[in-house]
Design a protein around this motif. Structure first.
Motif, PDB file in Angstrom:
ATOM      1  N   ALA A  81       0.833  -1.207   0.000  1.00 26.38           N
ATOM      2  CA  ALA A  81       0.000   0.000   0.000  1.00 26.38           C
ATOM      3  C   ALA A  81       0.871   1.263   0.000  1.00 26.38           C
ATOM      4  N   ASN A  82       0.467   2.203  -0.825  1.00 26.61           N
ATOM      5  CA  ASN A  82       1.102   3.522  -0.900  1.00 26.61           C
ATOM      6  C   ASN A  82       2.583   3.479  -1.275  1.00 26.61           C
ATOM      7  N   THR A  83       2.968   2.435  -1.980  1.00 26.73           N
ATOM      8  CA  THR A  83       4.329   2.350  -2.520  1.00 26.73           C
ATOM      9  C   THR A  83       4.430   3.266  -3.728  1.00 26.73           C
ATOM     10  N   LEU A  84       5.611   3.826  -3.952  1.00 26.86           N
ATOM     11  CA  LEU A  84       5.842   4.685  -5.115  1.00 26.86           C
ATOM     12  C   LEU A  84       7.002   4.132  -5.927  1.00 26.86           C
ATOM     13  N   ILE A  85       6.757   3.897  -7.219  1.00 18.35           N
ATOM     14  CA  ILE A  85       7.805   3.506  -8.164  1.00 18.35           C
ATOM     15  C   ILE A  85       7.977   4.688  -9.110  1.00 18.35           C
ATOM     16  N   GLY A  86       9.115   5.354  -8.995  1.00 21.32           N
ATOM     17  CA  GLY A  86       9.350   6.625  -9.677  1.00 21.32           C
ATOM     18  C   GLY A  86       9.636   6.503 -11.157  1.00 21.32           C
ATOM     19  N   PRO A  87       9.648   7.646 -11.833  1.00 17.57           N
ATOM     20  CA  PRO A  87       9.864   7.692 -13.284  1.00 17.57           C
ATOM     21  C   PRO A  87      11.169   7.013 -13.703  1.00 17.57           C
ATOM     22  N   GLY A  88      11.053   6.192 -14.732  1.00 19.72           N
ATOM     23  CA  GLY A  88      12.230   5.555 -15.307  1.00 19.72           C
ATOM     24  C   GLY A  88      12.811   4.416 -14.504  1.00 19.72           C
ATOM     25  N   ALA A  89      12.182   4.029 -13.403  1.00 24.73           N
ATOM     26  CA  ALA A  89      12.690   2.901 -12.621  1.00 24.73           C
ATOM     27  C   ALA A  89      12.570   1.611 -13.435  1.00 24.73           C
ATOM     28  N   ILE A  90      13.489   0.691 -13.183  1.00 21.71           N
ATOM     29  CA  ILE A  90      13.484  -0.597 -13.871  1.00 21.71           C
ATOM     30  C   ILE A  90      13.301  -1.687 -12.825  1.00 21.71           C
ATOM     31  N   LEU A  91      12.219  -2.441 -12.956  1.00 27.42           N
ATOM     32  CA  LEU A  91      11.979  -3.601 -12.108  1.00 27.42           C
ATOM     33  C   LEU A  91      12.201  -4.824 -12.987  1.00 27.42           C
ATOM     34  N   TYR A  92      13.435  -5.298 -13.006  1.00 31.91           N
ATOM     35  CA  TYR A  92      13.823  -6.430 -13.852  1.00 31.91           C
ATOM     36  C   TYR A  92      13.523  -7.693 -13.066  1.00 31.91           C
ATOM     37  N   ASN A  93      12.244  -8.042 -13.066  1.00 32.30           N
ATOM     38  CA  ASN A  93      11.748  -9.082 -12.175  1.00 32.30           C
ATOM     39  C   ASN A  93      11.522 -10.410 -12.882  1.00 32.30           C
ATOM     40  N   GLN A  94      12.618 -10.967 -13.388  1.00 29.35           N
ATOM     41  CA  GLN A  94      12.540 -12.347 -13.837  1.00 29.35           C
ATOM     42  C   GLN A  94      12.251 -13.220 -12.624  1.00 29.35           C
ATOM     43  N   GLY A  95      12.886 -12.916 -11.506  1.00 31.76           N
ATOM     44  CA  GLY A  95      12.536 -13.486 -10.209  1.00 31.76           C
ATOM     45  C   GLY A  95      11.577 -12.518  -9.523  1.00 31.76           C
ATOM     46  N   HIS A  96      10.951 -12.953  -8.450  1.00 30.99           N
ATOM     47  CA  HIS A  96       9.925 -12.135  -7.794  1.00 30.99           C
ATOM     48  C   HIS A  96      10.533 -10.920  -7.083  1.00 30.99           C
ATOM     49  N   ILE A  97       9.859  -9.794  -7.198  1.00 30.76           N
ATOM     50  CA  ILE A  97      10.211  -8.585  -6.451  1.00 30.76           C
ATOM     51  C   ILE A  97       9.016  -8.219  -5.590  1.00 30.76           C
ATOM     52  N   ARG A  98       9.267  -8.117  -4.278  1.00 23.43           N
ATOM     53  CA  ARG A  98       8.235  -7.733  -3.314  1.00 23.43           C
ATOM     54  C   ARG A  98       8.680  -6.421  -2.667  1.00 23.43           C
ATOM     55  N   ILE A  99       7.826  -5.404  -2.765  1.00 28.22           N
ATOM     56  CA  ILE A  99       8.134  -4.086  -2.211  1.00 28.22           C
ATOM     57  C   ILE A  99       7.056  -3.747  -1.191  1.00 28.22           C
ATOM     58  N   GLY A 100       7.476  -3.473   0.034  1.00 31.11           N
ATOM     59  CA  GLY A 100       6.554  -3.253   1.136  1.00 31.11           C
ATOM     60  C   GLY A 100       5.836  -1.918   1.088  1.00 31.11           C
ATOM     61  N   ALA A 101       4.889  -1.771   1.990  1.00 31.55           N
ATOM     62  CA  ALA A 101       4.059  -0.563   2.077  1.00 31.55           C
ATOM     63  C   ALA A 101       4.917   0.679   2.326  1.00 31.55           C
ATOM     64  N   ARG A 102       4.518   1.758   1.713  1.00 30.96           N
ATOM     65  CA  ARG A 102       5.125   3.075   1.877  1.00 30.96           C
ATOM     66  C   ARG A 102       6.602   3.125   1.464  1.00 30.96           C
ATOM     67  N   ALA A 103       7.047   2.164   0.685  1.00 29.86           N
ATOM     68  CA  ALA A 103       8.417   2.185   0.183  1.00 29.86           C
ATOM     69  C   ALA A 103       8.476   3.048  -1.071  1.00 29.86           C
ATOM     70  N   VAL A 104       9.659   3.594  -1.340  1.00 26.57           N
ATOM     71  CA  VAL A 104       9.876   4.428  -2.522  1.00 26.57           C
ATOM     72  C   VAL A 104      11.051   3.864  -3.311  1.00 26.57           C
ATOM     73  N   VAL A 105      10.832   3.638  -4.596  1.00 28.44           N
ATOM     74  CA  VAL A 105      11.903   3.316  -5.534  1.00 28.44           C
ATOM     75  C   VAL A 105      11.977   4.525  -6.459  1.00 28.44           C
ATOM     76  N   SER A 106      13.022   5.316  -6.291  1.00 30.76           N
ATOM     77  CA  SER A 106      13.113   6.610  -6.978  1.00 30.76           C
ATOM     78  C   SER A 106      13.459   6.476  -8.452  1.00 30.76           C
ATOM     79  N   GLN A 107      13.499   7.635  -9.099  1.00 31.92           N
ATOM     80  CA  GLN A 107      13.715   7.708 -10.543  1.00 31.92           C
ATOM     81  C   GLN A 107      15.001   7.009 -10.968  1.00 31.92           C
ATOM     82  N   ARG A 108      14.844   6.227 -12.017  1.00 33.52           N
ATOM     83  CA  ARG A 108      15.919   5.496 -12.696  1.00 33.52           C
ATOM     84  C   ARG A 108      16.654   4.494 -11.805  1.00 33.52           C
TER      85      ARG A 108
END
Length: 185
Positions: A81-108
């Motif tokens: 909940a309320n996670t932010l994935i910023g502009p240009g971020a790359i989630l290269y998830n051939q394997g599973h990616i789990r991102i918790g609540a209120r986490a931020v993955v910033s630009q690029r």
């Protein structure tokens, strides 16, 4: 996840690393994201959440994914909940990616959940899931490597590269990233 045996499929000679079904799904996924999401204005996070869910992502209420984000396989993605994935971020998830609540993955920033077996002459693909805890911040242009678990509230500074697990409430920086101090004081 339909990973093929590199010894038989020979990816270094042009063979595939994934099953035909997986590859076809990703073609449809990439086309759908391009047509339905890539050029949407920033406020349309709800629409992008819907498209991600339709393609199998586990996306909690309030998660915000920018239109320019690149996601390799939505079925391998869980956003709290309320996670932010910023502009240009790359989630290269051939394997599973789990991102918790209120986490931020910033630009690029780049989060990579796979690698290759360097002992294998054919560089067998290995899926190594990543967990980014609640309240974490992966700053601009940072890299999170395969198999990493980041404890709740940890921070990876801009352009940092994290290749091992990170303790909760700790700030990391550098390449390779090292703990700098606690977030608490």
């Amino acid at each position: 996840m339909d990973v093929l045996d590199a010894n038989r499929s020979k990816p270094l000679e042009g063979g595939a690393s994934f099953s035909l079904g997986n590859r076809l799904f990703r073609v449809v996924w990439m086309a759908a994201w391009l047509v339905l999401c890539r050029f949407t204005p920033p406020p349309l996070h709800g629409w992008r959440r819907l498209v991600l869910r339709l393609f199998g992502a586990d996306v909690a209420h309030g998660a915000r994914v920018h239109a320019s984000v690149r996601i390799w396989h939505p079925r391998n993605l869980s956003l709290g909940a309320n996670t932010l994935i910023g502009p240009g971020a790359i989630l290269y998830n051939q394997g599973h990616i789990r991102i918790g609540a209120r986490a931020v993955v910033s630009q690029r920033a780049h989060v990579c959940a796979s690698s290759h077996d360097v002992r294998s002459a054919d560089f067998q693909l290995i899926l190594r899931p990543i967990t980014i805890g609640a309240g974490c911040w992966i700053a601009a242009e940072a890299f999170v490597g395969p198999g990493v678990t980041i404890g709740d509230g940890a921070v990876l500074a801009a352009r940092g590269a994290l290749f091992s697990d990170a303790d909760p409430q700790t700030i990391y920086r550098g390449n390779p990233a090292e703990a700098v101090r606690s977030r608490q004081g």
